[in-house]
Design a protein around this motif. Structure first.
Motif, short mmCIF file in Angstrom:
data_model
loop_
_atom_site.label_atom_id
_atom_site.label_comp_id
_atom_site.label_asym_id
_atom_site.label_seq_id
_atom_site.Cartn_x
_atom_site.Cartn_y
_atom_site.Cartn_z
N PRO B 170 2.17 3.92 14.42
CA PRO B 170 1.07 2.91 14.16
C PRO B 170 0.20 3.52 13.12
CG PRO B 170 1.08 2.74 16.40
CD PRO B 170 2.11 3.91 15.95
N GLN B 171 -0.14 4.82 12.96
CA GLN B 171 -1.07 5.43 12.13
C GLN B 171 -0.60 5.23 10.73
OE1 GLN B 171 -2.13 9.25 13.53
NE2 GLN B 171 -4.21 8.93 12.69
N THR B 172 0.95 5.69 10.96
CA THR B 172 1.52 5.72 9.56
C THR B 172 1.38 4.15 8.97
OG1 THR B 172 2.69 7.50 10.11
CG2 THR B 172 3.39 6.45 7.99
N SER B 173 1.78 3.23 9.81
CA SER B 173 1.83 1.83 9.68
C SER B 173 0.52 1.35 8.74
CB SER B 173 1.77 0.98 10.67
OG SER B 173 3.14 1.41 11.09
N ILE B 174 -0.63 1.71 9.27
CA ILE B 174 -1.76 1.27 8.77
C ILE B 174 -2.13 1.92 7.41
CG2 ILE B 174 -4.49 1.89 8.89
CD1 ILE B 174 -3.68 1.69 12.29
N THR B 175 -1.65 3.42 7.26
CA THR B 175 -1.74 4.20 5.97
C THR B 175 -0.84 3.25 4.88
OG1 THR B 175 -1.74 6.13 7.34
CG2 THR B 175 -1.51 6.04 4.55
N ILE B 176 0.42 2.63 5.28
CA ILE B 176 0.89 2.09 4.15
C ILE B 176 0.58 0.76 3.93
CG2 ILE B 176 3.28 0.91 4.09
CD1 ILE B 176 3.66 3.78 3.79
N ASP B 177 0.07 -0.12 4.86
CA ASP B 177 -0.63 -1.23 4.72
C ASP B 177 -1.76 -1.38 3.85
OD1 ASP B 177 0.98 -2.67 6.36
OD2 ASP B 177 -0.20 -2.83 8.08
N GLU B 178 -2.71 -0.04 4.08
CA GLU B 178 -3.81 0.24 3.24
C GLU B 178 -3.18 0.36 1.86
OE1 GLU B 178 -5.88 3.22 5.22
OE2 GLU B 178 -6.90 1.75 6.60
N LEU B 179 -2.34 1.11 1.53
CA LEU B 179 -1.78 1.51 0.40
C LEU B 179 -1.33 0.39 -0.44
CD1 LEU B 179 -0.98 3.73 -1.60
CD2 LEU B 179 1.21 3.89 -0.42
N ILE B 180 -0.69 -0.63 0.32
CA ILE B 180 -0.03 -1.85 -0.26
C ILE B 180 -1.27 -2.61 -0.64
CG2 ILE B 180 1.27 -4.02 0.02
CD1 ILE B 180 3.13 -2.40 1.71
N ALA B 181 -2.09 -2.77 0.02
CA ALA B 181 -3.46 -3.35 -0.35
C ALA B 181 -4.41 -3.15 -1.49
CB ALA B 181 -4.33 -3.70 1.17
N ASP B 182 -4.10 -1.86 -1.36
CA ASP B 182 -5.05 -1.02 -2.41
C ASP B 182 -4.61 -1.51 -3.99
OD1 ASP B 182 -7.11 -0.38 -0.76
OD2 ASP B 182 -6.33 1.86 -0.55
N ILE B 183 -3.15 -1.52 -3.74
CA ILE B 183 -2.17 -1.41 -5.16
C ILE B 183 -2.53 -2.86 -5.47
CG2 ILE B 183 -0.20 -1.54 -6.04
CD1 ILE B 183 0.70 0.93 -4.12
N THR B 184 -2.51 -3.91 -4.56
CA THR B 184 -2.58 -5.41 -4.83
C THR B 184 -4.02 -5.53 -5.75
OG1 THR B 184 -1.08 -5.66 -2.95
CG2 THR B 184 -2.53 -7.65 -3.85
N LYS B 185 -4.82 -4.96 -4.97
CA LYS B 185 -6.41 -5.28 -5.55
C LYS B 185 -6.41 -4.43 -6.99
CE LYS B 185 -8.47 -7.57 -2.34
NZ LYS B 185 -7.08 -8.33 -2.05
N ASP B 186 -5.98 -3.22 -6.81
CA ASP B 186 -6.31 -2.45 -8.14
C ASP B 186 -5.55 -3.21 -9.30
OD1 ASP B 186 -7.86 -0.87 -6.58
OD2 ASP B 186 -6.18 0.91 -6.58
N ASN B 187 -4.19 -3.44 -9.18
CA ASN B 187 -3.57 -4.04 -10.16
C ASN B 187 -3.54 -5.42 -10.23
OD1 ASN B 187 -2.78 -1.33 -10.20
ND2 ASN B 187 -0.63 -1.71 -9.71
N ASN B 188 -4.26 -6.28 -9.45
CA ASN B 188 -4.43 -7.51 -9.36
C ASN B 188 -2.83 -8.20 -9.52
OD1 ASN B 188 -5.70 -10.25 -9.49
ND2 ASN B 188 -5.93 -10.23 -11.47
N ILE B 189 -2.15 -7.88 -8.53
CA ILE B 189 -1.00 -8.50 -8.58
C ILE B 189 -0.63 -9.22 -7.57
CG2 ILE B 189 0.15 -6.53 -9.71
CD1 ILE B 189 1.09 -5.31 -7.17
N THR B 190 0.58 -10.15 -7.42
CA THR B 190 0.96 -10.96 -6.24
C THR B 190 1.80 -10.22 -5.38
OG1 THR B 190 0.72 -12.85 -7.75
CG2 THR B 190 1.93 -13.14 -5.74
N THR B 191 1.34 -9.86 -4.28
CA THR B 191 2.14 -9.08 -3.14
C THR B 191 2.73 -10.07 -2.05
OG1 THR B 191 1.01 -7.29 -3.68
CG2 THR B 191 1.92 -7.43 -1.61
#
Lengths: 221, 254
Positions: B170-191
């Motif tokens: 669960p902890q690693t899952s949250i980290t991966i989720d946050e990473l994907i969400a951050d990349i989406t926001k930072d690069n303004n991409i469609t995820t």
């Protein structure tokens, strides 16, 4: 990328198959010599004919056919398993998404490598078989070195070497093409992968034997 | 933005997708959720072009994805990154070679430029010093990060993630989720994320579509999930008895 992959495949098929090719060839030569001596013993056929028969049997038939049948088991099953594993682990999907023409990138280097390397392996197999026949027959006193060398040098027809290369190239294409097809289009899990690997060997062997007959008919007509 | 219109997919007699129409928005984490066998993986494969729909269209912004020729498809592929459920890292290549692979395929960058870009992507996913290792030598969570690094190495406009949390704690899952969400926001991409992880839904689900038996059953954001009265969504979200008890306890009069 294609060049590197082709070189890697050439190394895997060529160097990786040398021990098994050496092993089967030396015994093929040895058994051929011993059995022909057994069949000709007591006849009026001169002993040096055994060298001649071993040479031509090896070049025309045994070296290309037996080598490629064995390679279908070793290299063919390996290719089918490798591609099937890549399919199941989504490697092929990943490559397609990266814009790679996967059938070309994964299959073509294998076919090119096999067509370049397997004829050389067949050459090695023919040479080792002839040496195997010598080692099995001369030290055991079945016939003399002089007889064997005379036989090896008698009635040589260069066209037979051409037939050997034609067979080697056709068989190489068959065993890689069939094996890659079976692996590339595998569906399901590990059981299906095993079945695909088995099919790769069985279908390759059947097609090699069929092609062997057709080439023999066409090239000796 | 990616839009699918009336997507149908049949395998023999079986119709897996029955007319899905949905818009996956730019700059948001779009989630496809649903039970196993609902058809979400098929939908994702159609969206990314690994399968062709039996009927319907997929639009990448104003590009009709289903009617591209090879050259156009290759051009569009450069703008797509994908994280696979099993990571799909090439076993025979090092981490660096894995991440470099899309650049080898699509660009004419020098080796130095590619290596710099690899290092930048590894830094982005908080993973440095593993360049020379092989996938089998690192943990599952690290492999996911490498998969993400490879997916973003060409600065994609569209990022697809198939079950990014499968097999992770669960902890690693949250980290991966946050990473994907951050990349989406930072690069303004469609995820677009295909998942059935409820934590992901509640953490990063900005635009969610629920697939049930091949139909689009519900759509909305994570804020609308708890207040929704959709029966299918309720069944899916509260399938866990533990979660159901928590909600019952929360709703009980104090």
């Amino acid at each position: 990328m294609y060049y590197n992959e082709t070189i890697r495949q050439m190394y895997d098929i060529g160097i990786g198959s040398l021990p098994i090719v050496f092993l089967i060839s030396i015994f093929i030569g040895a058994v051929t010599a011993v059995q022909f001596y057994y069949q000709m013993d007591g006849t009026l056929i001169p002993p040096y004919y055994i060298g001649y028969i071993v040479r031509d049997m090896t070049i025309i038939e045994l070296a290309p056919t037996i080598t490629c049948l064995v390679l279908a088991g070793k290299v063919g099953s390996n290719m089918a398993a490798e591609l099937g594993g890549m399919r199941q682990k989504e490697h092929i999907d990943a490559m397609e998404i990266m814009g790679v023409n996967t059938s070309s990138y994964l299959v073509m280097p294998k076919i090119v490598a096999a067509i370049l390397v397997i004829p050389l392996l067949v050459c090695v197999a023919a040479l080792v078989s002839i040496i195997g026949a010598y080692l099995a027959a001369v030290p055991t006193g079945l016939f003399s070195t002089a007889d064997y060398i005379k036989g090896i040098r008698s009635f040589f027809v260069p066209y037979n070497v051409f037939m050997m290369f034609v067979k080697a190239i056709v068989f190489a294409y068959i065993l890689t093409g069939v094996s890659c097809y079976q692996g590339y289009y595998v569906k399901g899990g590990s059981i299906e992968l095993g079945e695909a690997s088995t099919r790769a060997v069985v279908y390759s062997d059947i097609l090699i034997l069929l092609a062997d007959y057709i080439i023999a008919v066409v090239l000796t007509a | 933005m990616i839009r699918c219109e009336n997507i149908r997919k049949t395998f023999g007699e079986q119709e897996v997708l029955k007319g899905i129409t949905f818009t996956f928005e730019k700059g948001k984490t779009n989630l496809i959720i649903g039970k196993s066998g609902a058809g979400k993986t098929v939908l994702l494969k159609i969206l990314v072009g690994l399968m062709r729909p039996s009927e319907g269209k997929v639009w990448y912004d104003d590009i009709d994805f289903c009617n591209l020729n090879k050259a156009q498809l290759r051009e569009l592929r450069m703008k797509v990154g994908m994280l696979f459920q099993g990571n799909a890292l090439f076993d025979s290549m090092t981490i660096e070679q894995n991440i470099r692979f899309p650049m080898d395929m699509f660009t004419h960058m020098t080796l130095k430029e590619k290596t710099d870009r690899v290092n930048l992507c590894l830094e982005r996913v908080s993973l440095t010093g593993v360049n020379k290792k092989y996938p089998s030598e690192i943990s599952g969570g690290m492999q996911k990060r490498v998969g993400i690094a490879r997916a973003i190495v060409l600065n994609p406009l569209y990022l697809f993630c198939d079950e990014p949390n499968s097999g992770l704690d669960p902890q690693t899952s949250i980290t991966i989720d946050e990473l994907i969400a951050d990349i989406t926001k930072d690069n303004n991409i469609t995820t677009i994320i295909n998942t059935h992880d409820m934590n992901s839904v509640m953490e990063i689900g900005e635009n969610i579509c629920l697939i049930d038996k091949g139909y689009l059953s519900w759509s909305g954001s994570k804020d609308q999930v708890l207040s929704s009265e959709d029966e299918h969504l309720h069944d899916f979200i509260f399938a866990s008895p533990f979660l159901q008890k928590l909600i019952d306890g929360y709703n009980a009069p104090h």
